[in-house]
Scaffold this motif. Structure first.
Motif, PDB file in Angstrom:
ATOM      1  N   TRP A 168       0.835  -1.206   0.000  1.00 35.93           N
ATOM      2  CA  TRP A 168       0.000   0.000   0.000  1.00 35.93           C
ATOM      3  C   TRP A 168       0.869   1.254   0.000  1.00 35.93           C
ATOM      4  N   LYS A 169       1.911   1.248   0.813  1.00 35.94           N
ATOM      5  CA  LYS A 169       2.787   2.416   0.895  1.00 35.94           C
ATOM      6  C   LYS A 169       3.483   2.674  -0.431  1.00 35.94           C
ATOM      7  N   MET A 170       3.981   1.616  -1.062  1.00 34.87           N
ATOM      8  CA  MET A 170       4.712   1.804  -2.314  1.00 34.87           C
ATOM      9  C   MET A 170       3.766   2.126  -3.466  1.00 34.87           C
ATOM     10  N   MET A 171       2.546   1.597  -3.450  1.00 33.28           N
ATOM     11  CA  MET A 171       1.608   1.931  -4.514  1.00 33.28           C
ATOM     12  C   MET A 171       1.231   3.409  -4.450  1.00 33.28           C
ATOM     13  N   GLU A 172       1.065   3.934  -3.262  1.00 32.43           N
ATOM     14  CA  GLU A 172       0.791   5.362  -3.123  1.00 32.43           C
ATOM     15  C   GLU A 172       1.984   6.183  -3.605  1.00 32.43           C
ATOM     16  N   PHE A 173       3.202   5.685  -3.341  1.00 31.24           N
ATOM     17  CA  PHE A 173       4.409   6.363  -3.831  1.00 31.24           C
ATOM     18  C   PHE A 173       4.445   6.352  -5.364  1.00 31.24           C
ATOM     19  N   MET A 174       4.094   5.211  -5.963  1.00 34.68           N
ATOM     20  CA  MET A 174       4.069   5.119  -7.426  1.00 34.68           C
ATOM     21  C   MET A 174       3.025   6.058  -8.028  1.00 34.68           C
ATOM     22  N   GLN A 175       1.894   6.199  -7.367  1.00 30.37           N
ATOM     23  CA  GLN A 175       0.858   7.103  -7.870  1.00 30.37           C
ATOM     24  C   GLN A 175       1.317   8.555  -7.827  1.00 30.37           C
ATOM     25  N   LEU A 176       2.088   8.914  -6.802  1.00 34.52           N
ATOM     26  CA  LEU A 176       2.648  10.263  -6.757  1.00 34.52           C
ATOM     27  C   LEU A 176       3.623  10.485  -7.914  1.00 34.52           C
ATOM     28  N   LYS A 177       4.416   9.477  -8.221  1.00 33.89           N
ATOM     29  CA  LYS A 177       5.339   9.586  -9.348  1.00 33.89           C
ATOM     30  C   LYS A 177       4.578   9.717 -10.663  1.00 33.89           C
ATOM     31  N   LEU A 178       3.510   8.949 -10.802  1.00 32.17           N
ATOM     32  CA  LEU A 178       2.700   9.038 -12.021  1.00 32.17           C
ATOM     33  C   LEU A 178       2.076  10.417 -12.151  1.00 32.17           C
ATOM     34  N   LYS A 179       1.620  10.961 -11.042  1.00 32.03           N
ATOM     35  CA  LYS A 179       1.022  12.290 -11.061  1.00 32.03           C
ATOM     36  C   LYS A 179       2.014  13.351 -11.522  1.00 32.03           C
ATOM     37  N   SER A 180       3.299  13.119 -11.246  1.00 29.62           N
ATOM     38  CA  SER A 180       4.332  14.077 -11.662  1.00 29.62           C
ATOM     39  C   SER A 180       4.860  13.795 -13.061  1.00 29.62           C
ATOM     40  N   GLY A 181       4.312  12.762 -13.746  1.00 27.20           N
ATOM     41  CA  GLY A 181       4.680  12.507 -15.130  1.00 27.20           C
ATOM     42  C   GLY A 181       5.580  11.320 -15.362  1.00 27.20           C
ATOM     43  N   THR A 182       5.896  10.532 -14.337  1.00 25.82           N
ATOM     44  CA  THR A 182       6.773   9.371 -14.469  1.00 25.82           C
ATOM     45  C   THR A 182       5.931   8.121 -14.673  1.00 25.82           C
ATOM     46  N   THR A 183       6.192   7.389 -15.750  1.00 25.65           N
ATOM     47  CA  THR A 183       5.389   6.202 -16.066  1.00 25.65           C
ATOM     48  C   THR A 183       6.140   4.893 -15.849  1.00 25.65           C
ATOM     49  N   CYS A 184       7.395   4.941 -15.431  1.00 25.35           N
ATOM     50  CA  CYS A 184       8.175   3.730 -15.166  1.00 25.35           C
ATOM     51  C   CYS A 184       9.046   3.989 -13.941  1.00 25.35           C
ATOM     52  N   VAL A 185       8.844   3.200 -12.877  1.00 21.02           N
ATOM     53  CA  VAL A 185       9.545   3.431 -11.616  1.00 21.02           C
ATOM     54  C   VAL A 185      10.056   2.101 -11.087  1.00 21.02           C
ATOM     55  N   ALA A 186      11.274   2.097 -10.551  1.00 18.13           N
ATOM     56  CA  ALA A 186      11.828   0.942  -9.843  1.00 18.13           C
ATOM     57  C   ALA A 186      12.474   1.456  -8.567  1.00 18.13           C
ATOM     58  N   ALA A 187      12.173   0.814  -7.448  1.00 15.19           N
ATOM     59  CA  ALA A 187      12.678   1.303  -6.165  1.00 15.19           C
ATOM     60  C   ALA A 187      12.844   0.137  -5.204  1.00 15.19           C
ATOM     61  N   ARG A 188      13.904   0.202  -4.396  1.00 12.42           N
ATOM     62  CA  ARG A 188      14.120  -0.787  -3.342  1.00 12.42           C
ATOM     63  C   ARG A 188      13.551  -0.249  -2.032  1.00 12.42           C
ATOM     64  N   GLU A 189      12.889  -1.127  -1.310  1.00  9.60           N
ATOM     65  CA  GLU A 189      12.338  -0.785  -0.004  1.00  9.60           C
ATOM     66  C   GLU A 189      12.617  -1.954   0.923  1.00  9.60           C
ATOM     67  N   GLY A 190      13.658  -1.800   1.749  1.00 15.27           N
ATOM     68  CA  GLY A 190      14.036  -2.888   2.639  1.00 15.27           C
ATOM     69  C   GLY A 190      14.552  -4.084   1.859  1.00 15.27           C
TER      70      GLY A 190
END
Length: 756
Positions: free
Chosen positions: A633-655
């Motif tokens: 849930w936390k990372m999906m909300e983070f991805m939605q913020l990135k999409l809102k700013s114009g980013t359509t491809c994201v990769a991130a490590r979390e723990g």
């Protein structure tokens, strides 16, 4: 510490929903400023509307000044003490969402205000000020309804994939069950049409918050996914359930002293809310659906039991002289067992317990102190039918009036029939007139109707003339209200002044006489809308009989599958089906934005905490699946913020995990299409979703300005892998997983898709 306040231009409180901590904090501030005297501990959680009005007036007035004079209001304020304020205004209403404990982010508060506006429009159409003053219902009932729906949305947004990404999640069932469900809906729609509801267009079956089956007539307006999600929120509020998966398997068999097999309920966790501890009182309620004459008939509750008594109708079971003996285990406790519980639902005692903090229980009173009658303790049965007026969106009108007939077949399984209301064709014309008059009052000229005053006047005059014939034939107060509108509109003095004003420059201030006349017309137009569509409709005896027969037949058809459906609603898709093909994949969320449907494995979360005792220490551990879900849930909300700013491809490590997100465009054959224009991040976008905005439609228009509507769609995929995998492995998983999901849904997969 949360607060939600709606006020008008003169600081009247139209709606307020605060928790105890916020109420105590505001009362403390009011006491320090001398606005109130000593307040007892028992009354510290009660917040009066006049206190809110006095303390928040400076914020309200400054915000209205920025709206009217500067045309650039504040969107949010973050204070030094951690309080976050988010503002939004709709016509003459100012909405303020407040959080003071850090439990809600600014982005979540923005989404919360958008959700509130969406549900107000869903329940009241363009007459948004109905939440403060109404001709047909009490303020306490309207407030309780909105509070309950917003609390339901908050719970589902934290628990269900469908409300995390705002897309419909369907229950995956076999062909036999699907045919049975379609037959139930076909029969229900035909029955309701025979009962006088000729414009019954859609039938839906829901299992908890998931869509089981949708049935629509031919050549009828499409039911939009955003409206389907809003309907889910309403029925989840009207018929709340809190079943856990482990409670469906909490029966054990043992031999009795006489040698017969006896079934006992063994709760899977302490405090399970599906069954009462008094096992001897549990009996098979589902076997009591045998016929309309054999089902119980409790008396109707009072208006205080209904969140919207004037706009919704409840129907209870018929009386039964003798009970039917049961030989199978019960899924619900008896009324006598429920009297031993602490649950206090709004419609009387329910046979299925509600959420522990059920919003439909009588909440602590906030706002103006209104005496609310207590819930009758003698009510022993749940009303299985509720009728509610809502406003759906279609291509012709954004507020098309419909009536929902909600029938609870079994706990957690609800049948909804959607009927268009009489004179619904006039709603679009009324909404257009309301829109144009509001634009004149607000001085907005974005649509150009009043670039020449005569053109604008002729447009409104044509719309009013279209309504003349059908409204003059109407009954009740409608003809008188329409005559008042015509009298004012045809006044030659008013026409001359209005045309003169419309031909002035844009920055010309509206004369007070014109403003008063337009305000009067707006009020009368809203009254006309209210009496046409929000006037309560009586429940006819024929409709009552038909609803009872619909429920009876649906119960007979679905009784053999009810436990199967309840399990599927909680374990719709399991991750174990994908582990062998995709090693290292922990979770995924796939959204097809053509149909706005989401596919995601279910999380099987054990209720409560695990207590480990080691020597003299006791350690409480949360369920590991809950921790994974919180990360998703936390990372999906983070991805939605990135999409809102114009980013359509994201990769991130979390723990220990690797999260990835992809959004791409494709045609009906699955071919990947490159955007004609890159996404312009300089132009702000709304929050991703379909319930509170048309984000993906705007995204398509910006990236493909010359496209044919419906020819291109976008798709989303979020994946969670273990942290040891490489980015190339994630990309390869995306290709194969997308192809697998599309092929399993029956779609053809083109070579280009496989080479994604």
């Amino acid at each position: 510490m949360k607060g939600f306040i709606v006020a008008n231009r003169i600081n009247d409180i139209y709606f307020m929903d605060v928790d105890d901590e916020f109420a105590k904090h505001v009362n403390k501030q009011a006491k320090e400023q001398g606005l109130i005297n000593e307040i007892s501990e028992d009354e510290a959680h009660i917040l009066e509307a006049n206190i809110v009005m006095q303390l928040f007036s400076p914020i309200f007035m400054s915000q209205w000044f920025m709206i009217d004079q500067r045309k650039n209001p504040c969107k949010s304020i973050t204070c030094e003490n951690g309080f976050v304020f988010v503002f939004q205004h709709v016509e003459d209403l100012l909405i303020v969402a407040i959080n003071g404990d850090g439990s809600e982010t600014e982005e979540y508060l923005i989404r919360k205000t958008n959700m509130f506006v969406r549900m107000v429009e869903f329940l009241f159409g363009p007459v948004t000020d109905e939440i403060g003053y109404s001709k047909f219902s009490k303020k306490a009932n309207r407030w309780n309804l909105l509070k309950g729906i917003m609390k339901t949305w908050n719970q589902l947004a934290l628990e269900e994939h469908a409300f995390l990404v705002e897309a419909i999640e369907r229950v995956h069932i076999n062909m036999i069950v699907n045919e049975r469900c379609v037959d139930v809906l076909d029969h229900a729609v035909n029955k309701l049409q025979n009962a006088g509801e000729k414009n019954t267009y859609h039938g839906l079956l829901f299992v908890n918050s998931k869509l089981l089956t949708l049935y629509s007539g031919r050549n009828v307006p499409e039911l939009r996914p955003s409206d389907t999600l809003a309907i889910i929120l309403l029925i989840k509020h009207l018929f709340p359930t809190n079943e856990k998966l482990e409670d469906l398997f909490s029966f054990s068999y043992r031999k009795s002293e006489q040698g017969s097999t006896k079934m006992e309920y063994q709760p899977s966790s302490p405090g399970s809310d599906r069954y009462d501890s008094a096992q001897d009182d549990i009996e098979d309620d589902d076997e009591k659906y045998a016929s309309a004459l054999e089902s119980p008939n409790p008396e109707r509750g009072s208006d205080s039991d209904n969140p919207f008594p004037e706009m919704s109708i409840s129907l209870t079971d018929e009386k039964r002289s003798t009970p039917i003996e049961s030989k199978t285990p019960s899924r619900t406790p008896t009324p006598e067992a429920l009297h031993k519980t602490n649950s206090l639902p709004l419609f009387g005692r329910r046979r299925s317990r509600t959420f522990e903090d059920d919003s439909r229980a009588t909440p602590p009173e906030v706002g103006p102190k209104t005496a609310t009658p207590p819930v009758p303790e003698e009510v022993e049965s749940i009303p299985f039918y509720m009728s509610h007026i809502v406003f759906l969106q279609n291509e012709l009108c954004n507020h098309c009036p419909h009536q929902l007939h909600c029938i609870q077949v079994f706990p957690g399984i609800t049948l909804v029939l959607v009927s268009e209301m009489p004179r619904a064709s006039l709603a679009n014309t009324l909404c257009q007139v309301l829109f144009l008059l509001k634009q004149v009052v607000l001085g907005k000229t974005s649509h150009g109707y009043w670039a020449q005053g005569q053109n604008m006047y002729d447009t409104v005059n044509t719309l009013i003339s279209k309504m003349s014939a059908p409204l003059r034939r109407a009954k009740g107060n409608v003809p008188a209200i329409f005559n008042d509108i015509l009298k004012k509109w045809d006044d030659p003095v008013f026409k001359s002044l209005l045309l003169n004003y419309l031909e002035q420059p844009r920055d010309k201030e509206i004369p007070p006489s014109i403003e008063r006349s337009l305000t009067y017309l707006l009020k009368k137009m809203k009254d006309l809308f209210l009496f046409l569509y929000l006037l309560p409709r009586p429940l006819t005896p024929q409709l009552e009989r038909m609803v009872t027969q619909i429920r009876e037949r649906a119960g007979q058809k679905l009784r053999d599958f009810k436990d199967y459906l309840c399990v599927k609603a909680q374990r719709n898709i399991t991750m174990t089906s994908y582990i062998e093909q995709f090693p290292g994949l922990v979770h995924f969320i796939y959204i097809d934005r053509r149909t706005n449907q989401v596919t995601a494995p279910s999380f099987n979360i054990t209720s409560g905490e695990t207590t480990l005792e080691t020597g003299e220490t006791t350690v409480k551990e949360m369920d590991a699946t809950r921790l994974l879900k919180d990360k998703v849930w936390k990372m999906m909300e983070f991805m939605q913020l990135k999409l809102k700013s114009g980013t359509t491809c994201v990769a991130a490590r979390e723990g220990d995990y690797y999260f990835s997100y992809f959004l791409w465009f494709g045609d009906s054959s699955g071919n990947i299409i490159t955007p004609q224009h890159p996404l312009q991040v300089s132009i702000p976008l709304s929050s991703p979703g379909v319930l509170t905005s048309n984000f993906y439609s705007m995204l398509l228009r910006r990236c493909f300005p010359n496209m044919i509507p419906g020819s291109i769609a976008c798709f989303e995929l979020m994946m969670m892998h273990v942290g040891l995998v490489s980015l190339s492995y994630i990309t390869e998983n995306r290709t194969r997983l997308t192809a697998l999901l599309r092929s399993s849904s029956g779609e053809s997969v083109s070579p280009m898709t496989l080479a994604l």
